[in-house]
Design an enzyme around this catalytic site. Structure first.
Site, short mmCIF file in Angstrom:
data_model
loop_
_atom_site.label_atom_id
_atom_site.label_comp_id
_atom_site.label_asym_id
_atom_site.label_seq_id
_atom_site.Cartn_x
_atom_site.Cartn_y
_atom_site.Cartn_z
N LYS A 131 0.65 -1.19 0.14
CA LYS A 131 0.75 0.22 0.49
C LYS A 131 0.78 1.33 0.14
O LYS A 131 0.77 2.36 -0.76
CB LYS A 131 -0.92 -0.24 1.17
CG LYS A 131 -1.79 1.01 1.33
CD LYS A 131 -2.66 1.25 2.64
CE LYS A 131 -3.61 -0.15 2.35
NZ LYS A 131 -4.35 -0.40 1.61
N ARG A 173 -4.45 2.15 7.93
CA ARG A 173 -4.19 1.22 7.39
C ARG A 173 -3.51 0.20 7.53
O ARG A 173 -1.83 0.80 7.48
CB ARG A 173 -4.67 1.63 5.52
CG ARG A 173 -5.96 2.13 5.33
CD ARG A 173 -6.16 2.24 4.51
NE ARG A 173 -7.57 3.26 3.92
CZ ARG A 173 -8.65 2.67 3.21
NH1 ARG A 173 -8.48 1.59 2.89
NH2 ARG A 173 -9.16 3.75 3.52
N GLY A 176 -8.19 -7.41 3.05
CA GLY A 176 -8.99 -7.70 4.53
C GLY A 176 -8.50 -8.73 5.66
O GLY A 176 -9.76 -8.36 6.54
N MET A 188 -5.93 -7.99 7.87
CA MET A 188 -5.45 -7.53 8.87
C MET A 188 -7.04 -5.85 8.98
O MET A 188 -7.40 -5.77 8.05
CB MET A 188 -4.06 -6.32 8.72
CG MET A 188 -3.35 -7.68 8.45
SD MET A 188 -1.51 -7.26 8.68
CE MET A 188 -1.50 -6.73 6.46
N ARG A 247 -3.01 -1.58 -6.31
CA ARG A 247 -2.17 -2.72 -5.95
C ARG A 247 -2.55 -3.91 -7.40
O ARG A 247 -3.28 -3.34 -7.96
CB ARG A 247 -2.52 -3.74 -4.66
CG ARG A 247 -4.16 -3.93 -4.91
CD ARG A 247 -4.57 -4.93 -3.17
NE ARG A 247 -5.44 -5.06 -3.64
CZ ARG A 247 -6.30 -5.14 -2.33
NH1 ARG A 247 -5.49 -5.30 -1.56
NH2 ARG A 247 -7.97 -5.17 -2.58
N HIS A 307 -15.38 -9.19 -0.71
CA HIS A 307 -14.48 -10.19 -0.20
C HIS A 307 -14.64 -10.76 -0.52
O HIS A 307 -13.36 -11.91 -0.68
CB HIS A 307 -14.48 -9.81 1.53
CG HIS A 307 -13.71 -10.93 1.84
ND1 HIS A 307 -14.14 -12.03 2.39
CD2 HIS A 307 -12.48 -10.43 3.13
CE1 HIS A 307 -13.34 -12.55 2.71
NE2 HIS A 307 -12.38 -12.06 3.17
N SER A 362 16.44 -41.94 -9.93
CA SER A 362 15.29 -40.92 -10.10
C SER A 362 15.00 -40.97 -8.94
O SER A 362 14.66 -41.94 -7.79
CB SER A 362 14.09 -41.38 -10.85
OG SER A 362 12.70 -41.13 -10.83
N CYS A 404 10.81 -38.06 -9.30
CA CYS A 404 9.56 -38.82 -9.71
C CYS A 404 8.31 -38.74 -8.46
O CYS A 404 6.89 -39.25 -8.67
CB CYS A 404 9.65 -40.28 -10.71
SG CYS A 404 10.04 -41.56 -9.21
N TYR A 425 15.18 -33.82 -15.35
CA TYR A 425 13.78 -34.03 -16.00
C TYR A 425 12.83 -33.41 -14.37
O TYR A 425 13.48 -34.36 -13.16
CB TYR A 425 13.28 -34.85 -16.24
CG TYR A 425 13.85 -36.69 -15.85
CD1 TYR A 425 12.62 -36.95 -15.41
CD2 TYR A 425 14.49 -37.45 -16.11
CE1 TYR A 425 12.59 -38.61 -15.27
CE2 TYR A 425 14.31 -38.26 -15.75
CZ TYR A 425 13.71 -38.50 -15.26
OH TYR A 425 13.99 -40.56 -14.58
#
Length: 904
Positions: free
Chosen positions: A40, A110, A119, A121, A366, A482, A791, A857, A877
């Site tokens: 903010k 704020r 919303g 805080m 924002r 909200h 793997s 994997c 991979y």
């Protein structure tokens, strides 16, 4: 509150610069200081630098938040004069003075973390009012009604946020007063009525706390600042951080900003606007506003906002005027500001604004939360418009949220009983049992239920219940309420503002027309149309958009690692290819033996007393396995396929119960009693760490021989059909030493030579191991001399590193994350200690075998954070479940474009 003031005078901290001012086209900070000023404060500073109409203010840095908690929730001594000096500067720019009886400066207080936490805080508006300054505000504005309405709003908000008084007490007092006076709307109350309500609100404070509402403005200010810092650790903020992996030590900044008023009559308004549609991604302004209102009125859901543009008004059929039609000059200024902010920040912006008597003020900007469908379109469009590069488009998509696009939607041809309709706030569809309480949703989700959370409106306290639910319904609120914003961020389907539906929270029912549904009844919602449907509706697979395909093409162009799939069946293999897999990284052969017609010969093999008995049972399984492998090889058409030899604990296959034992006994030609004794003899105290994997293959090499023959014969058959060479990769599981791998590999090589001789074909294949035990990682240098590939099986590697069972860990891991013992569930995101073992194995394995191919994997192979680590230690991979393949492709590209973790 006096205690807070005294503490502020005692606590010292040497930090030299904690307060940053902004306004009148200037700012001490900028957008690059997001960590210090919070999102903010940083964006307000940047907007001011851009020359946009921003009310002046000051931001207290997040360093103070850290100091506040280090000192036992005490404010630093040096902060007070800094804030006082900055507030004087703010007053001069605003043309008012904090505490001035005749010309009072009112401010908002704020929160602002570096990560958006909408919303979660606390906020205090209209601070600076008491019984004297309210008269000055009335004189300055020439409107006593406005002044006393603003005062009662302040008392209610301050009483709730700072003094800890339930805000419903104030709401109830307001409704009772209107009923007593015979009014229905707040707008019907005159200045004398609001003055009476102020007195009632102050009496509520005195009754609840035993002391009057604070009239000292410095006490008000420091109480609000302390409360906002304190809200960093309220329950909803903590829960939100847990859900979104936001570190606790980031803290929040606090912004104190001059108030501008959207509640000064018919030429004033407040609203929220997105620079593009956050649901679809369309390049159009998307938002809502309320005339004669303050910001909390829009997001609270207590009033239904009006459409922002004429185009939106026509689409929705709303008869109320749009901002474009009602205040054309202010709308034109807003449209220009939106274009400027989007071009500057090069991303969709979520903007809060106020119009005060015809003049536009920008209160916040924002990066806008958006659906994944919208995120893709916005990224592709912005790249096409030249606002961002192709690489930035790839980096800008949240890979973890990509699977929102890969799940089923409602079948349009299925009958539906639509019982209500609201605003389509977050796309997608879901069916589930109705639940009306957020905490109960969390509890029922833990028991395995799929739920739809229904509320009149949601509040930040509901965030955990919203996360637990498959979808959300509210009867109030708009597209920027909200519920809408949080649901879009979570990827949950959401319908808001369903005015035709009545929710009775006490009776736990949802009613519409002649239909009434109770808790536990199944309901379906379509977040793309806003429909609420009775019962369960069938779904169908989603179609992948051209934007999705374009972005995946860009990702593939930039990633280094291959992405394979964990696939055991032809259906899995086909789905993997559809999602762009480069091959199969794990085929778990034991999953094939549970199918009907196979479990009995499998049990015969396990329960056989000697080698001949096992070979007889394996002979029955051989053609079944061969057929499975032929199908996989043909589908993958030359792409790599890694087949893991039999791995599971034997107890998973053993017969239990008289019927199952009798069936196997008959097939084996032995008595049930004898078979029972054999089953008892094979039982283990800890099967997961028992006779499985390479240990089983060492004891019973005929199993490896049968599976190797099935693989090789299938490769030859598929190769002939495909007219290409099929080169299988055979993986030996649960190896801890080179000697184990050598023994099994010798049997595999022997079968290969026999099959080559029988069929007159030269086979090309590789034999590697699944690295899933700490000892294998330590011994990787020796094992690597015999292995063609590694793997990592990170599921078992995590279990054995932690010394816990994945199946039981859910009982306490949540508590461990809440208490900060661990940061993440180690079965979701790779634990650093497990990563350290992997790094050791990679380094030692490649030292002895430089060309060693290495992948992963375990289920971690689909986790973006884990994939980033895999890139940094240079794995070849990752392999994951089919539906995670697109996530892995994007995450691999992002890791290659912006590596963050350096290999140890």
């Amino acid at each position: 509150m006096e205690r807070v003031m005294k503490q502020a005078a005692k606590v010292k901290d040497p930090s030299p610069h904690w307060v940053f001012t902004f306004g009148a086209g200037r700012a001490e900070g900028d957008a690059a200081q997001r960590d210090l000023l919070g999102g903010k404060g940083a964006y307000l500073a940047e907007m001011s630098r851009l020359g946009l109409p921003v009310p002046p203010g000051l931001t207290i840095s997040s360093e103070v938040c850290a100091a506040y908690y280090r000192s036992g929730k005490k404010l630093p001594e040096a902060l007070m004069p800094m804030v006082s000096e900055a507030l004087n500067v703010v007053g001069k720019v605003a043309g008012a003075r904090f505490g001035d009886v005749d010309n009072p400066l009112l401010v908002s207080v704020r929160s602002g973390s570096r990560a958006s936490m909408p919303g979660m805080m606390d906020t205090v508006l209209n601070l600076g009012l008491n019984d004297e300054t309210v008269e000055g505000l009335a004189r300055r504005s020439s409107d006593r009604r406005f002044a006393y309405d603003t005062y009662r709003r302040f008392i209610q908000m301050y009483g709730d946020v700072v003094l800890g008084i339930d805000h419903y007490l104030f709401e109830e007092a307001l409704e009772n007063y209107k009923s007593l006076k015979g009014f229905e709307l707040d707008s019907e109350l005159g200045p004398e009525h609001w003055a009476e309500l102020v007195a009632r609100f102050k009496s509520i404070v005195e009754q609840e706390l035993g002391q009057p509402f604070p009239q000292d403005l410095q006490r008000q200010l420091w109480g609000a600042i302390a409360a906002v810092f304190g809200s960093w650790h309220n329950a909803r903020a903590i829960a939100y951080r847990r859900l979104h992996d936001i570190p606790d030590d980031w803290g929040t900044a606090v912004t104190v900003q001059a108030m501008v008023f959207g509640n000064m009559g018919g030429r004033s308004a407040t609203g929220v606007v997105f620079t593009r549609n956050p649901s679809t991604g369309a390049n159009e302004l998307y938002g809502e506003f309320l005339v004669n209102a303050q910001g909390e009125d829009v997001v609270s859901g207590l009033r239904t906002p009006q459409p922002l543009t004429e185009a939106a008004r026509k689409v929705t059929g709303d008869r109320r005027p749009s901002l474009e039609g009602l205040m054309p000059e202010a709308f034109a200024d807003l449209k220009a500001a939106c274009a400027k902010l989007e071009a500057h920040f090069r991303d969709i912006q979520d903007i809060e604004f106020t119009v005060e008597e015809g003049r536009l003020w920008m209160l916040q900007s924002r990066s806008g939360k958006r659906s994944m469908q919208a995120a893709l379109k916005i990224a592709i469009d912005m790249a096409g418009e030249g606002l961002i590069t192709e690489q930035e488009a790839v980096l800008g998509i949240d890979a973890a949220q990509l699977d929102q696009l890969l799940h089923p939607t409602l079948d349009p041809d299925s009958p539906k009983l639509v019982i209500g309709k609201g605003l389509p706030a977050s796309p997608g569809a879901a069916s589930g049992k109705l639940v009306f309480d957020a905490d109960e949703a969390v509890h029922l989700k833990a028991q395995g239920h799929t739920l739809i959370l229904a509320r009149v409106e949601t509040s930040p306290e509901d965030v955990q219940g919203m996360h637990a639910a498959a979808g959300i319904i509210t009867t109030r609120g708009g597209m920027t309420s909200h519920a809408a914003v949080v649901a879009r961020g979570m990827g949950r389907p959401c319908v808001v503002g369903a005015a035709s539906v009545q929710i009775d929270l006490e009776r736990e029912t949802l009613s519409s027309g002649n239909e009434t549904l109770a808790k536990g009844d199944v309901v379906t919602i379509d977040g793309s149309t806003g429909q609420i449907i009775k019962g369960r509706v069938p779904t169908r697979e989603p179609a992948l958009s051209s934007d999705f395909l374009t972005l995946m093409g860009w990702a593939d162009r930039h990633r280094r690692m291959k992405v394979r799939a964990n696939a055991d069946t032809p259906a899995d293999a086909r789905q993997s290819l559809a999602f762009g897999a480069d091959g199969i990284g794990l085929c778990r052969t034991e999953h094939m033996f549970f199918e009907e017609g196979r479990i009995v010969p499998m049990r015969e093999m396990i329960l056989a007393d000697d080698t001949d008995g096992r070979r007889a049972a394996l002979a029955k399984l051989l053609p079944m396995q061969r057929k499975d492998f032929v199908a996989l090889f043909e589908i993958m058409a030359g792409s790599p396929v890694t087949i893991r030899l039999l791995d599971p604990p034997l107890h998973e296959f053993l017969p239990h119960g008289e019927a199952a034992i009798g069936e196997v006994a008959a097939a084996m030609g032995v008595s049930p009693q004898r078979l029972k004794r054999r089953v008892a003899g094979l039982s283990e105290f800890n099967p997961m760490l028992g006779h499985r994997g390479s240990r089983l293959l060492v004891s019973f090499p005929e199993i490896a021989e049968m599976q190797a023959r099935a693989i090789f014969e299938a490769a030859i058959e598929a190769g002939r059909k495909l007219k290409t060479s099929v080169e299988p990769e055979i993986m030996v599981p649960l190896v801890t030493a080179k000697a184990e791998l050598d023994l099994v590999k010798e049997r595999i090589d022997g079968v290969a030579r026999a099959v080559e001789k029988e069929q007159g074909v030269k086979l090309t294949y590789s034999v590697g191991t699944m690295v899933e035990l700490p000892r294998a990682c330590i011994n990787a240098g020796e094992i690597g001399k015999s292995a063609d590939f590694f793997s990592f099986g990170t599921n078992d590697l995590t279990q054995t590193t932690f010394g816990l069972s994945r199946d039981d860990a859910g009982r306490f891991l949540g508590e461990y994350t809440e208490k900060g013992i661990i940061q993440h569930d180690p079965f979701v995101t790779l634990d650093p200690a497990v990563g350290e073992l992997m790094w050791i194995a990679v380094e030692r394995g490649r030292r002895s075998h430089p060309d060693l191919k290495i992948g992963i994997c375990g289920e971690h192979g689909g986790d973006p954070e884990t994939i980033r680590f895999c890139e940094d230690i240079r794995l070849d991979y990752v392999s994951c479940s089919p539906y995670r393949v697109p996530v892995a492709r994007l995450a691999a590209a992002q890791a290659a474009l912006s590596p963050m973790v350096k290999p140890r």
